[in-house]
Design an enzyme around this catalytic site. Structure first.
Site, PDB file in Angstrom:
ATOM      1  N   TYR A 155       0.839  -1.210   0.000  1.00 28.73           N
ATOM      2  CA  TYR A 155       0.000   0.000   0.000  1.00 28.73           C
ATOM      3  C   TYR A 155       0.876   1.263   0.000  1.00 28.73           C
ATOM      4  O   TYR A 155       0.637   2.203  -0.760  1.00 28.73           O
ATOM      5  CB  TYR A 155      -0.890  -0.040   1.242  1.00 28.73           C
ATOM      6  CG  TYR A 155      -1.930   1.048   1.329  1.00 28.73           C
ATOM      7  CD1 TYR A 155      -3.111   0.977   0.594  1.00 28.73           C
ATOM      8  CD2 TYR A 155      -1.752   2.149   2.167  1.00 28.73           C
ATOM      9  CE1 TYR A 155      -4.073   1.970   0.681  1.00 28.73           C
ATOM     10  CE2 TYR A 155      -2.709   3.145   2.269  1.00 28.73           C
ATOM     11  CZ  TYR A 155      -3.875   3.045   1.525  1.00 28.73           C
ATOM     12  OH  TYR A 155      -4.823   4.036   1.626  1.00 28.73           O
ATOM     13  N   LYS A 159       0.919   4.140  -2.931  1.00 24.35           N
ATOM     14  CA  LYS A 159       0.530   5.536  -2.707  1.00 24.35           C
ATOM     15  C   LYS A 159       1.702   6.492  -2.946  1.00 24.35           C
ATOM     16  O   LYS A 159       1.503   7.627  -3.378  1.00 24.35           O
ATOM     17  CB  LYS A 159      -0.039   5.698  -1.298  1.00 24.35           C
ATOM     18  CG  LYS A 159      -1.359   4.931  -1.081  1.00 24.35           C
ATOM     19  CD  LYS A 159      -2.456   5.404  -2.020  1.00 24.35           C
ATOM     20  CE  LYS A 159      -3.809   4.798  -1.679  1.00 24.35           C
ATOM     21  NZ  LYS A 159      -4.889   5.286  -2.564  1.00 24.35           N
TER      22      LYS A 159
HETATM   23  P1  NAP Z   1     -13.597   1.958   0.687  1.00 21.11           P
HETATM   24  O1  NAP Z   1     -14.782   2.453   1.429  1.00 21.11           O
HETATM   25  O2  NAP Z   1     -13.138   0.548   0.860  1.00 21.11           O
HETATM   26  O3  NAP Z   1     -13.841   2.269  -0.854  1.00 21.11           O
HETATM   27  C1  NAP Z   1     -12.959   1.846  -1.830  1.00 21.11           C
HETATM   28  C2  NAP Z   1     -13.615   2.066  -3.173  1.00 21.11           C
HETATM   29  O4  NAP Z   1     -12.712   1.617  -4.201  1.00 21.11           O
HETATM   30  C3  NAP Z   1     -14.916   1.285  -3.342  1.00 21.11           C
HETATM   31  O5  NAP Z   1     -15.908   2.147  -3.849  1.00 21.11           O
HETATM   32  C4  NAP Z   1     -14.562   0.216  -4.385  1.00 21.11           C
HETATM   33  O6  NAP Z   1     -15.630  -0.046  -5.278  1.00 21.11           O
HETATM   34  C5  NAP Z   1     -13.451   0.886  -5.158  1.00 21.11           C
HETATM   35  N1  NAP Z   1     -12.602  -0.082  -5.836  1.00 21.11           N
HETATM   36  C6  NAP Z   1     -11.809  -1.042  -5.280  1.00 21.11           C
HETATM   37  N2  NAP Z   1     -11.195  -1.746  -6.252  1.00 21.11           N
HETATM   38  C7  NAP Z   1     -11.598  -1.211  -7.437  1.00 21.11           C
HETATM   39  C8  NAP Z   1     -11.308  -1.488  -8.805  1.00 21.11           C
HETATM   40  N3  NAP Z   1     -10.452  -2.473  -9.165  1.00 21.11           N
HETATM   41  N4  NAP Z   1     -11.905  -0.734  -9.761  1.00 21.11           N
HETATM   42  C9  NAP Z   1     -12.763   0.258  -9.432  1.00 21.11           C
HETATM   43  N5  NAP Z   1     -13.078   0.571  -8.145  1.00 21.11           N
HETATM   44  C10 NAP Z   1     -12.498  -0.159  -7.180  1.00 21.11           C
HETATM   45  O7  NAP Z   1     -12.310   2.831   1.036  1.00 21.11           O
HETATM   46  P2  NAP Z   1     -12.104   4.372   1.420  1.00 21.11           P
HETATM   47  O8  NAP Z   1     -11.587   4.397   2.785  1.00 21.11           O
HETATM   48  O9  NAP Z   1     -13.293   5.185   1.051  1.00 21.11           O
HETATM   49  O10 NAP Z   1     -10.867   4.714   0.454  1.00 21.11           O
HETATM   50  C11 NAP Z   1     -10.957   5.564  -0.674  1.00 21.11           C
HETATM   51  C12 NAP Z   1      -9.542   5.980  -1.071  1.00 21.11           C
HETATM   52  O11 NAP Z   1      -8.959   6.724   0.011  1.00 21.11           O
HETATM   53  C13 NAP Z   1      -8.601   4.812  -1.331  1.00 21.11           C
HETATM   54  O12 NAP Z   1      -7.744   5.121  -2.412  1.00 21.11           O
HETATM   55  C14 NAP Z   1      -7.797   4.702  -0.047  1.00 21.11           C
HETATM   56  O13 NAP Z   1      -6.543   4.111  -0.254  1.00 21.11           O
HETATM   57  C15 NAP Z   1      -7.701   6.168   0.318  1.00 21.11           C
HETATM   58  N6  NAP Z   1      -7.405   6.392   1.742  1.00 21.11           N
HETATM   59  C16 NAP Z   1      -8.271   6.015   2.710  1.00 21.11           C
HETATM   60  C17 NAP Z   1      -7.957   6.245   4.043  1.00 21.11           C
HETATM   61  C18 NAP Z   1      -8.874   5.878   5.165  1.00 21.11           C
HETATM   62  O14 NAP Z   1      -8.479   6.046   6.339  1.00 21.11           O
HETATM   63  N7  NAP Z   1     -10.076   5.398   4.912  1.00 21.11           N
HETATM   64  C19 NAP Z   1      -6.739   6.847   4.366  1.00 21.11           C
HETATM   65  C20 NAP Z   1      -5.876   7.208   3.356  1.00 21.11           C
HETATM   66  C21 NAP Z   1      -6.216   6.983   2.036  1.00 21.11           C
HETATM   67  P3  NAP Z   1     -16.650  -1.289  -5.036  1.00 21.11           P
HETATM   68  O15 NAP Z   1     -17.235  -1.056  -3.655  1.00 21.11           O
HETATM   69  O16 NAP Z   1     -17.642  -1.205  -6.139  1.00 21.11           O
HETATM   70  O17 NAP Z   1     -15.779  -2.503  -5.088  1.00 21.11           O
END
Ligand code: NAP
Length: 247
Positions: A155, A159
């Site tokens: 990861y 990133k």
């Molecule tokens: P999440 O709720 O798990 O959502 C992830 C999203 O990515 C889902 O809508 C999923 O779609 C989509 N996805 C996964 N694989 C995919 C693929 N191959 N093609 C198209 N869509 C895909 O996670 P989140 O926390 O909202 O994260 C969103 C972003 O923020 C990510 O890039 C994550 O790394 C980043 N981020 C999150 C955090 C945190 O603390 N939450 C911190 C830093 C960065 P489906 O549901 O349709 O599979």
């Protein structure tokens, strides 16, 4: 502020992506919600946004890690709306393990979704963005890509790579006034972080200066600003949104 602009949010039906799609719609943009496995949720969000904000919104399936699937997604957006102004590369996954236990599949899967996915989308969106007369790319990176974290070699690498793509494309697109920026969230409450063990979450909380986890809207408001004309002189930057986690 974004009336008549066309925005694409990858992974736009849950967590941070859903909050971003909602905020962009509230600013007047037409919003395409890309999803991977959840058509019902994505279609529901698209309908809610169309009904609530008097904009056009639709859900489109694509696997961002697949080159042809990303190409089809961008083509469908441009065929439907005639243009593309704002791309938010939000789709991402985790698959954590210490390097001693991490296998090749875990590494490849995370890199292919989080890093190659951003390349695939930017590659196919580049032409319409450069032609659009108003272009914005906003990549959702992570503080882990800047500072590292135990158990997240896949990861963290993905990133850090997203930050490299951001700075490179900011240079490549600058002459056409297309800005490219990244946001590095800290710990945001979403389905991704819900699956973490409670002891890890509690430990994390001790290091967050503001003493609370972030909400998806904390990221969405910055995306809205970067997507707007107010941010037209900002490009190639990475902004931490982490409540003081990395001070
Ligand atoms: P999440 O709720 O798990 O959502 C992830 C999203 O990515 C889902 O809508 C999923 O779609 C989509 N996805 C996964 N694989 C995919 C693929 N191959 N093609 C198209 N869509 C895909 O996670 P989140 O926390 O909202 O994260 C969103 C972003 O923020 C990510 O890039 C994550 O790394 C980043 N981020 C999150 C955090 C945190 O603390 N939450 C911190 C830093 C960065 P489906 O549901 O349709 O599979």
């Amino acid at each position: 502020m974004l009336k008549d602009k066309v925005a694409l949010v990858t992974g736009g039906s849950t967590g941070i992506g859903k909050a971003i799609a909602t905020y962009l719609a509230s600013l007047g943009a037409n919003v395409v919600i890309n999803y991977f496995v959840g058509p019902e949720e994505a279609n529901k969000v698209a309908k809610e946004l169309s009904d609530t904000y008097n904009i056009k919104s639709l859900a489109i399936h694509a696997d961002v890690s697949n080159y042809e699937s990303a190409e089809k997604l961008i083509k469908e957006v441009v065929d439907t709306f005639g243009k593309l102004n704002i791309v938010v590369n939000n789709a991402g996954i985790t698959d954590d393990a210490l390097i001693l236990r991490m296998n090749e599949t875990q590494f490849d899967r995370v890199i292919n979704t989080n890093l190659k996915g951003v390349f695939n989308i930017c590659k196919h969106a580049a032409r319409p963005l450069l032609k659009s007369g108003y272009g914005r790319v906003i990549n959702i990176a992570s503080v882990i890509g800047r500072y590292g974290n135990v158990g997240q070699v896949n990861y963290g690498a993905s990133k850090a790579g997203v930050i490299g793509i951001t700075k490179t494309l900011a240079k490549e697109f600058a002459s056409r006034e297309v800005t490219v920026n990244a946001i590095a969230p800290g710990f945001i409450e979403t389905p991704m972080t819900q699956k973490l063990p409670p002891e890890i979450k509690e430990e994390m909380l001790k290091h967050i200066g503001l003493g609370k986890y972030g909400k998806p809207e904390d990221i969405a408001y910055l995306v809205g600003f970067l997507a707007s004309p107010l941010a037209s002189y900002i490009t190639g930057v990475v902004i931490d949104v982490d409540g003081g986690l990395t001070i």
